[in-house]
Scaffold this active site. Structure first.
Site, PDB file in Angstrom:
ATOM      1  N   TYR A   1      19.946  84.126  28.517  1.00  0.00           N
ATOM      2  CA  TYR A   1      20.627  85.017  27.588  1.00  0.00           C
ATOM      3  C   TYR A   1      20.503  86.491  27.959  1.00  0.00           C
ATOM      4  O   TYR A   1      20.970  87.360  27.226  1.00  0.00           O
ATOM      5  CB  TYR A   1      20.072  84.786  26.168  1.00  0.00           C
ATOM      6  CG  TYR A   1      18.562  84.796  26.131  1.00  0.00           C
ATOM      7  CD1 TYR A   1      17.856  85.989  26.052  1.00  0.00           C
ATOM      8  CD2 TYR A   1      17.838  83.598  26.237  1.00  0.00           C
ATOM      9  CE1 TYR A   1      16.476  85.999  26.062  1.00  0.00           C
ATOM     10  CE2 TYR A   1      16.451  83.599  26.238  1.00  0.00           C
ATOM     11  CZ  TYR A   1      15.781  84.795  26.146  1.00  0.00           C
ATOM     12  OH  TYR A   1      14.412  84.791  26.167  1.00  0.00           O
TER      13      TYR A   1
ATOM     14  N   ARG B   1      10.768  92.645  24.206  1.00  0.00           N
ATOM     15  CA  ARG B   1       9.781  91.790  24.872  1.00  0.00           C
ATOM     16  C   ARG B   1      10.190  91.615  26.331  1.00  0.00           C
ATOM     17  O   ARG B   1      11.339  91.304  26.626  1.00  0.00           O
ATOM     18  CB  ARG B   1       9.588  90.451  24.164  1.00  0.00           C
ATOM     19  CG  ARG B   1      10.750  89.503  24.190  1.00  0.00           C
ATOM     20  CD  ARG B   1      10.345  88.085  23.796  1.00  0.00           C
ATOM     21  NE  ARG B   1      11.454  87.336  23.248  1.00  0.00           N
ATOM     22  CZ  ARG B   1      12.455  86.842  23.937  1.00  0.00           C
ATOM     23  NH1 ARG B   1      12.531  87.030  25.254  1.00  0.00           N
ATOM     24  NH2 ARG B   1      13.418  86.174  23.344  1.00  0.00           N
TER      25      ARG B   1
ATOM     26  N   HIS C   1      11.048  84.188  25.624  1.00  0.00           N
ATOM     27  CA  HIS C   1      10.615  83.880  24.249  1.00  0.00           C
ATOM     28  C   HIS C   1       9.258  83.174  24.279  1.00  0.00           C
ATOM     29  O   HIS C   1       8.352  83.516  23.534  1.00  0.00           O
ATOM     30  CB  HIS C   1      11.662  83.010  23.550  1.00  0.00           C
ATOM     31  CG  HIS C   1      11.179  82.454  22.254  1.00  0.00           C
ATOM     32  ND1 HIS C   1      10.775  83.266  21.212  1.00  0.00           N
ATOM     33  CD2 HIS C   1      10.966  81.175  21.842  1.00  0.00           C
ATOM     34  CE1 HIS C   1      10.358  82.497  20.209  1.00  0.00           C
ATOM     35  NE2 HIS C   1      10.455  81.236  20.568  1.00  0.00           N
TER      36      HIS C   1
END
Ligand SMILES: Cc1ncc(C[n+]2csc(CCOP(=O)(O)OP(=O)(O)O)c2C)c(N)n1
Ligand SMILES: [Mg+2]
Length: 347
Positions: free
Chosen positions: A255, A243, A247
């Site tokens: 991250y 992706r 998120h």
């Protein structure tokens, strides 16, 4: 296969168009969210287009799919209408769930789309249930569940796999391994390298494919569908993808580095599929430009439609919620209907 049979040149162009539509729809959703036009959360599918389109192009129109919290791509790949999707994102009455569901609850049972889902891992049991229904009624269909790498270790996913395998149901399970569950990298979530090896526990076929390649996903799912329809039970397909967005929109993404995203972008599923079709003489650069601008217009029109659509009324809140509402709920809904929600929270 249905309207998107990628064994034909026409079907391949339709697959390319749907991937472009997903990209444009979600790029636009990103902008609308940043501008405060979309309430709630949105999780975007950008980068993963080949998974939804590859899988849905291997299905017939009346097959079922279940989706996830990241469901826009599944909806578009299954042929849902961007106008009604956008209206749902904006919380409008003309949306798929009359504006009461939003991004994470788009469903269209008539189109075989059994719903996006805010509960991680909740799609596979729905697909197993749908497959059981298909089996009991003797229909010529399958049910396919999309779910993330973050759902693979969920208990209910294993219950769903086990029952589908034990009863040889016409189900297909597609793991979208996009490398993260929220901010946790896949290798910190699982002991297995290939998540498709989970299939071994249920003695069903498991295969890992390049999820950036629409053709590879299509072939794996087509074979899984044939197997399911032959009465040989489910298959677990892992599509390895990425992706590009966070998120959720607004995720600060501590991250990972931007370079990681850039590296995956080099194998962009839309660009690589376009190049392949161009090299085969099936589309020119100019035709691709024209396709993209048509898709832009489609999404712009969807935004206009959604902006112009009315808000749901407060008294609609309890409509379509329960097949058979409990008496307290029915009473409360009646009161809302009587006073248009003016009474607020006196309950
Ligand atoms: C049962 C459950 N647990 C936790 C959450 C919170 N949550 C929402 S999305 C998500 C990560 C899901 O990761 P993955 O399945 O890989 O899907 P992706 O977001 O990568 O598409 C989590 C933990 C939830 N919605 N439901
Ligand atoms: Mg994931």
């Amino acid at each position: 296969m249905g309207t998107m049979n990628i064994e034909t040149a026409e079907g391949r162009l339709e697959a390319l168009r749907r991937m472009c539509t997903i990209r444009e729809f979600d790029d636009t959703a990103s902008e609308l969210f940043a501008d405060g036009e979309i309430p709630g959360f949105v999780h975007l599918y950008i980068g993963e287009e080949a998974v939804a389109v590859g899988a849905c192009s291997a299905l017939e129109d009346d097959d079922y799919i279940t989706s996830t919290h990241r469901g826009h791509g599944h909806c578009i790949a299954k042929g849902l209408d961007p106008e009604r999707m956008m209206a749902e994102l904006l919380g409008k009455r003309d949306g798929y769930c009359k504006g009461k569901g939003g991004s994470m609850h788009i469903a269209d049972v008539d189109a075989g789309m059994l719903g996006a889902n805010g509960i991680v891992g909740a799609g596979p049991p729905l697909a197993t249930g749908a497959a059981l229904g298909i089996d009991q009624r003797g229909e010529d269909r399958v049910a396919l569940a999309f779910f993330g790498d973050g759902a693979v270790a969920q208990g209910q996913v294993h219950e769903a796999l086990n029952l589908a395998a034990t009863w040889s149901l016409p189900a297909v399970f597609v793991i979208e391994n996009n490398q993260f569950g929220e901010g946790t990298p896949v290798e910190e979530q699982h002991h297995l390298d290939n998540l498709s090896e989970t299939a071994e526990a249920y003695d069903i076929p498991g295969i890992t494919v390049d999820g950036m390649d629409v053709t590879a996903v299509n072939e794996a799912v087509a074979e899984a569908r044939t197997r399911a329809r032959n009465g040989d039970g489910p298959t677990l397909v892992e599509a390895v993808t990425y992706r590009y967005r966070g998120h959720f929109e607004g995720d600060p993404q501590p991250y990972r580095d931007e370079e990681d995203v850039e590296e995956w972008r080099e194998r962009d599923p839309i660009e690589t599929f376009f190049q392949r079709l161009r090299d085969r003489g099936e589309i020119t650069e100019e035709e691709f430009e024209a396709m993209r601008s048509e898709v832009e217009t489609t999404v712009e029109e969807a935004v206009e439609y959604a902006r112009d659509a009315p808000e749901p009324e407060p008294e609609d809140a309890y409509e379509d919620m329960f097949a058979d509402p409990a008496p307290e709920i029915a009473q409360f809904a009646e009161r809302l209907r009587a006073d248009g929600g003016e009474r607020g929270g006196d309950r």
